[in-house]
Write a protein that holds these residues in place. Structure first.
Motif, PDB file in Angstrom:
ATOM      1  N   GLY A   6       0.951  -1.269  -0.223  1.00  0.00           N
ATOM      2  CA  GLY A   6      -0.123   0.489  -0.216  1.00  0.00           C
ATOM      3  C   GLY A   6       1.189   0.849  -0.113  1.00  0.00           C
ATOM      4  N   ASN A   7       2.190   1.270   1.058  1.00  0.00           N
ATOM      5  CA  ASN A   7       2.774   1.957   0.839  1.00  0.00           C
ATOM      6  C   ASN A   7       3.260   2.981  -0.997  1.00  0.00           C
ATOM      7  N   GLU A   8       4.558   1.306  -1.075  1.00  0.00           N
ATOM      8  CA  GLU A   8       4.144   2.200  -2.384  1.00  0.00           C
ATOM      9  C   GLU A   8       3.506   2.385  -3.213  1.00  0.00           C
ATOM     10  N   ALA A   9       2.097   1.633  -3.569  1.00  0.00           N
ATOM     11  CA  ALA A   9       0.342   2.387  -4.162  1.00  0.00           C
ATOM     12  C   ALA A   9       1.197   3.449  -4.226  1.00  0.00           C
ATOM     13  N   ILE A  37       7.210   4.678   1.789  1.00  0.00           N
ATOM     14  CA  ILE A  37       7.119   5.950   0.806  1.00  0.00           C
ATOM     15  C   ILE A  37       8.330   7.135   0.661  1.00  0.00           C
ATOM     16  N   PRO A  38       8.945   7.553   2.118  1.00  0.00           N
ATOM     17  CA  PRO A  38       9.514   8.148   1.422  1.00  0.00           C
ATOM     18  C   PRO A  38      11.480   7.551   1.134  1.00  0.00           C
ATOM     19  N   GLU A  39      11.459   5.873   1.324  1.00  0.00           N
ATOM     20  CA  GLU A  39      11.879   5.453   0.579  1.00  0.00           C
ATOM     21  C   GLU A  39      11.990   5.369  -0.592  1.00  0.00           C
ATOM     22  N   PHE A  40      10.908   5.253  -1.343  1.00  0.00           N
ATOM     23  CA  PHE A  40      10.541   4.830  -2.604  1.00  0.00           C
ATOM     24  C   PHE A  40      10.650   6.759  -3.374  1.00  0.00           C
ATOM     25  N   MET A  41      10.295   7.790  -2.998  1.00  0.00           N
ATOM     26  CA  MET A  41      10.769   8.942  -3.445  1.00  0.00           C
ATOM     27  C   MET A  41      12.228   9.232  -3.419  1.00  0.00           C
ATOM     28  N   SER A  42      13.171   8.895  -2.649  1.00  0.00           N
ATOM     29  CA  SER A  42      14.192   9.284  -2.703  1.00  0.00           C
ATOM     30  C   SER A  42      15.106   8.660  -3.976  1.00  0.00           C
ATOM     31  N   ARG A  43      14.089   7.082  -4.314  1.00  0.00           N
ATOM     32  CA  ARG A  43      14.574   6.673  -5.670  1.00  0.00           C
ATOM     33  C   ARG A  43      14.154   7.020  -6.638  1.00  0.00           C
ATOM     34  N   GLU A  44      12.794   7.298  -6.634  1.00  0.00           N
ATOM     35  CA  GLU A  44      11.728   7.195  -7.974  1.00  0.00           C
ATOM     36  C   GLU A  44      11.748   8.895  -8.668  1.00  0.00           C
ATOM     37  N   GLN A  65       1.229  -2.292   4.914  1.00  0.00           N
ATOM     38  CA  GLN A  65       2.503  -3.610   4.662  1.00  0.00           C
ATOM     39  C   GLN A  65       1.917  -4.243   3.568  1.00  0.00           C
ATOM     40  N   MET A  66       0.564  -4.151   3.571  1.00  0.00           N
ATOM     41  CA  MET A  66       0.148  -5.527   2.548  1.00  0.00           C
ATOM     42  C   MET A  66      -0.200  -5.326   1.086  1.00  0.00           C
ATOM     43  N   LYS A  67       0.522  -6.321   0.157  1.00  0.00           N
ATOM     44  CA  LYS A  67       1.112  -6.561  -0.877  1.00  0.00           C
ATOM     45  C   LYS A  67      -0.121  -6.996  -1.223  1.00  0.00           C
TER      46      LYS A  67
END
Ligand SMILES: Cc1ncc(C[n+]2csc(CCOP(=O)(O)OP(=O)(O)O)c2C)c(N)n1
Lengths: 351, 249
Positions: A10-13, A37-44, A176-178
């Motif tokens: 969900g966070n990644e979505a 969310i911040p980890e994804f954003m810092s990368r993308e 956390q749910m995928k």
């Protein structure tokens, strides 16, 4: 439009939805359970020409958001409960200054440091303003990972449509749910803030974005303007009704709890129980009228939340004087399963 | 004899009287900022981040696109604006309560990140707007409404020297302290503001100028006495000068 399926948390979505919606800046501070969310954003985000800043605190992150959206771009911050408390000052300023910030809260247990598990303990904070002053946020409560993606896109549209902060209220379960999702690319309006954003006073009078109204009657006028905006937001009300038509008992639940209750309802239906689900998707504005329609039909109500009773007050207001709602509160510390809700639902049905 | 106007009124400065008390230096600081903005041809691309304090109405005097930041948060707000629009010129204007107390974390991290923003910091050693309470910059022995017996070093600590602190951070390209008590210092202040702005324009890093200013009302002094206090009491503790300058000038 991409039809590719993705299997994500969900966070990644939410992060993917923000990118699709044209989010250009992200400001955050680490806190479980939303760090994806911040980890994804810092990368993308930098790959898309955007800016990621790990702020010194949630206070700073929310104020960075205030600054970024004043320049008319789409921007976001995310956190979880204790961090959301720290953002309230800036959220109040954004509401007062009519700025379109998007704020994600992956609700964890509280009060205080609480725990890092799922909870719906921040419902009041999210839907009744949260910070100081007379204001509201638009609040969206996704129940599935796909909905997290869709509602994130919607959050940006609504924020700019109403020039108002929008909160996405999820929880540790959703984060956390995928699940598989089908991402899609919305049309992002290019100059949606041209009329009001700050970019230097070139060839026009200067613009001031502020929340201070000291002259006689000025704040009252501003408050009324905001109230009118909140009334207009009723157009945006969203909810899901599941097997409500012939139901004698309606269970009202939102977010991941709403989704878990849906499974319980399916099981109970198979056993012949006339139960249905009403799942508010916009938590502010709250779908009171739709609930009242069901109440007028003589149905019973049970509100289920992952707290000791918050949304139940809105449900009660909506259904009275035609009905009362019972309440079942799931306590923090463990993940509810559909089984957990069978007994309280049957009890309410047989009452 | 011909008269020479030392500080002509810039266009970007509104043609209206200010709400500031007689002898207050905020108006003069505004004017210097306005002059520098014009000399650098910046007004049309500037976003001003105001703060909470006596200068909260800065947008009434500097005719610039302006956003009001919550108390102390101007450096965070400026970070957001600049990250959103790196092509714009972004500066904050903050008092000493705003910057050195409630907003200490924001100013330190903004400077340390080397945000390409500039900060004009007006240090009058007191909370002006709220009626003269102790500030983090209040001098030891100075009486305020919340240290009526004078600031006590053992109880309240010593005043923060912000220009030195900011100058010590890696992201800072320019940090200086100036004063507004006489013509010479006013001219130096203008120069320092220009360098703090150029640090941003030339992409060198964070720019900071601390301006020792008077608050006759809350110091319970005449404007003249207040000017003298800057020279006699403030400058000895808050030395004037540059604490960092990577502009090569
Ligand atoms: C969160 C918050 N706390 C306190 C205040 C009240 N307040 C307004 S201005 C101010 C102090 C301003 O002093 P300073 O920054 O030194 O500026 P000056 O007025 O002296 O120019 C305070 C404490 C506020 N507006 N917001």
């Amino acid at each position: 439009m991409s039809k590719k399926r993705l299997f994500v948390k969900g966070n990644e979505a939410i992060a993917l939805g923000a990118l699709a919606a044209g989010c250009k800046c992200y400001f955050g501070y680490p806190i479980t359970p939303q760090n994806d969310i911040p980890e994804f954003m810092s990368r993308e985000l930098p790959k898309k020409g955007g800016a990621f800043v790990q702020a010194e605190s949630e206070v700073a992150a929310a104020n960075m958001l205030l600054g970024a959206v004043s320049a008319g771009i789409r921007a976001m911050t995310s956190s979880s409960s204790p961090g959301i408390s720290l953002k309230q000052e800036a959220i109040s300023y954004m509401a007062g200054s009519e700025l379109p910030g998007v704020i994600v809260n992956m609700n964890r247990g509280g009060p205080g440091l609480g725990d890092i598990g799922p909870s719906q303990g921040d419902y009041f904070q999210a839907t009744k303003g949260g910070g100081h002053g007379d204001y509201r946020l638009l609040v969206l409560g996704p129940g599935t990972v796909q909905e997290a993606y869709d509602l994130t896109i919607k959050a940006f549209d609504l924020a700019f449509k109403y020039k108002n902060p929008v909160m996405i209220l999820g929880d540790a379960i959703l984060g956390q749910m995928k699940e598989p999702i089908t991402p899609w690319e919305p049309e992002v309006p290019e100059k949606e803030a041209k009329e009001w954003c700050l970019e230097g006073a070139k060839g026009r009078p200067p613009r001031v974005i502020k929340s201070l109204y000291l002259e006689d009657g000025a704040l009252a006028k501003h408050n009324l303007k905001l109230a009118q905006k909140y009334a207009e937001m009723k157009k945006e009300i969203l909810f899901e009704e599941f097997l409500t038509q012939d139901a004698s008992l309606i269970v009202v639940a939102y977010g991941s709890i709403g989704r878990i209750v849906k499974s319980t309802i399916r099981t109970l239906r198979k056993q012949g129980h006339k139960v249905g689900l009403f799942r508010p998707i916009t938590l502010y504005p709250f779908p009171s009228e739709a609930l009242q329609v069901l109440a007028k039909e003589g149905k019973k109500f049970l509100t289920i939340e992952h707290n000791l009773g918050q949304m139940v007050e809105d449900v009660q207001l909506a259904v009275c004087p035609y009905a009362q709602t019972d309440f079942h509160g799931h306590l923090p510390g463990n993940l509810p399963t559909p089984n957990d809700f069978e007994e309280p639902i049957i009890k309410a049905l047989e009452k | 004899m011909t008269e020479k106007i030392m500080f002509p009124k810039p266009q970007v400065l509104a043609n209206r009287p200010t709400h500031y008390c007689p002898g207050c230096h905020h108006g003069l600081a505004h004017k210097l900022v306005a002059q520098v903005l014009e000399e650098l041809k910046l007004p049309e691309k500037t976003i001003c981040v105001g703060s909470i304090g006596c200068s909260v109405f800065i947008y009434n005097y500097l005719l610039l696109d302006t956003i009001e930041a919550p108390h102390g948060r101007a450096p965070a707000v400026a970070t957001g604006v600049k990250r959103a629009r790196p092509d714009k010129f972004v500066f904050t204007y903050q008092g000493d309560g705003d910057l050195a107390a409630i907003g200490l974390a924001e100013i330190m991290h903004c400077a340390n990140r080397g945000e390409r923003v500039s900060v004009v910091f007006v240090n009058n050693t007191i909370y002006g707007m709220t009626g003269g309470q102790m500030a983090p910059t209040t001098l030891v022995g100075q009486k305020t409404t919340t240290c009526p017996g004078g600031r006590c070093k053992d109880r309240e600590g010593e005043p923060f020297k912000m220009a030195e602190i900011i100058g010590s951070l890696g992201g800072t390209a320019y940090a200086a302290r100036t004063a507004l008590n006489d013509i010479k210092n006013i001219q130096k202040t203008k120069k320092a503001i220009k360098l703090a702005f150029r640090a941003q324009l030339e992409d060198k890093g964070f720019g900071f100028v601390e301006i020792l200013s008077s608050c006759p009302t809350n110091w319970k002094m005449t404007p003249l006495q207040a000017n003298e206090r800057i020279a006699k009491e403030m400058i000895p503790y808050f030395p004037l000068g540059e604490f960092k300058n990577t502009l090569g000038e």
